[in-house]
Design an enzyme around this catalytic site. Structure first.
Site, PDB file in Angstrom:
ATOM      1  CB  CYS A   1      38.278  38.548  38.628  1.00  0.00           C
ATOM      2  SG  CYS A   1      36.924  37.745  37.744  1.00  0.00           S
TER       3      CYS A   1
ATOM      4  CG  HIS B   1      35.015  41.543  38.952  1.00  0.00           C
ATOM      5  ND1 HIS B   1      36.179  41.213  38.302  1.00  0.00           N
ATOM      6  CD2 HIS B   1      35.381  42.294  40.027  1.00  0.00           C
ATOM      7  CE1 HIS B   1      37.217  41.757  38.936  1.00  0.00           C
ATOM      8  NE2 HIS B   1      36.754  42.413  39.993  1.00  0.00           N
TER       9      HIS B   1
ATOM     10  CG  HIS C   1      39.312  43.452  42.419  1.00  0.00           C
ATOM     11  ND1 HIS C   1      38.590  43.930  41.350  1.00  0.00           N
ATOM     12  CD2 HIS C   1      39.762  44.565  43.062  1.00  0.00           C
ATOM     13  CE1 HIS C   1      38.592  45.258  41.357  1.00  0.00           C
ATOM     14  NE2 HIS C   1      39.303  45.661  42.394  1.00  0.00           N
TER      15      HIS C   1
END
Length: 195
Positions: free
Chosen positions: A100, A152, A164
């Site tokens: 990510c 994240h 993402h």
């Protein structure tokens, strides 16, 4: 309709909304400032991004807002080119795949020569904090997916969507912030493109 056409269509209506903000007056600057002191330097200039400030501290001119929107749309356009790239833990390039933060770091550097820190928690300390209601293309959105506040990160697109690299076994994809999984895991958002 292709993914890029959908983005352009939704961003066109967003542009009208941003232009209407040009006539808004200054906002209250009484909100507390962040205590973090993390700086970010773009390699091609002497420009340094400030630590996180609250939304209330942002008093950008209409020209700055338009430029910020343009940069955000450039980030979104570039990020969409990597849809389907495989997730790889620690990955930071199309050759290796992305995790990510590696994905976000690559897109910002490759597109605007902005070098972001490697870890989501350090990315979260940059720029200005943005509420969920005020998100704009190119803002960074953070989620608690593994028991930590900033585990994240993704790039906000528009209409509650972000791009993402989710997790092992997946690929770079588009997700909704109001989905059953992400709705309660959203923790924070920052804007670094107004600088």
């Amino acid at each position: 309709m292709s993914f890029l056409l959908k983005i352009c269509s939704s961003l066109a209506s967003f542009t009208v909304a941003v232009q209407s903000l040009a006539w808004a007056g200054p906002v209250d600057a009484s909100a507390p400032q962040s205590r973090s002191e993390v700086n970010l330097q773009a390699p091609s200039s002497d420009r340094v991004l400030s630590p996180v400030a609250t939304k209330a501290a942002i008093t950008a001119s209409p020209e700055t807002r338009t430029e910020s929107l343009s940069k955000g749309m450039t980030i979104v356009s570039e990020a969409s080119k990597y849809m389907g790239m495989p997730y790889r833990w620690g990955g930071t390039s199309p050759q290796t795949g992305f995790d990510c933060s590696g994905f976000v770091q690559f897109i910002f550097f490759h597109t605007l020569s902005i070098k972001l820190p490697r870890m989501p928690v350090n990315m979260s300390r940059l720029g200005s904090r943005v509420s969920r209601e005020d998100l704009a293309p190119g803002d960074l959105v953070f989620f608690n997916t593994r028991g930590g506040k900033f585990t994240h990160v993704g790039i906000y697109i528009n209409d509650s969507q972000f791009i993402h690299a989710p997790m092992p076994g997946t690929r770079v994809t588009l997700s909704r912030m109001d989905s059953s999984y992400y709705r309660h895991r959203f923790t924070y958002a920052v804007r670094i493109l107004h600088e």
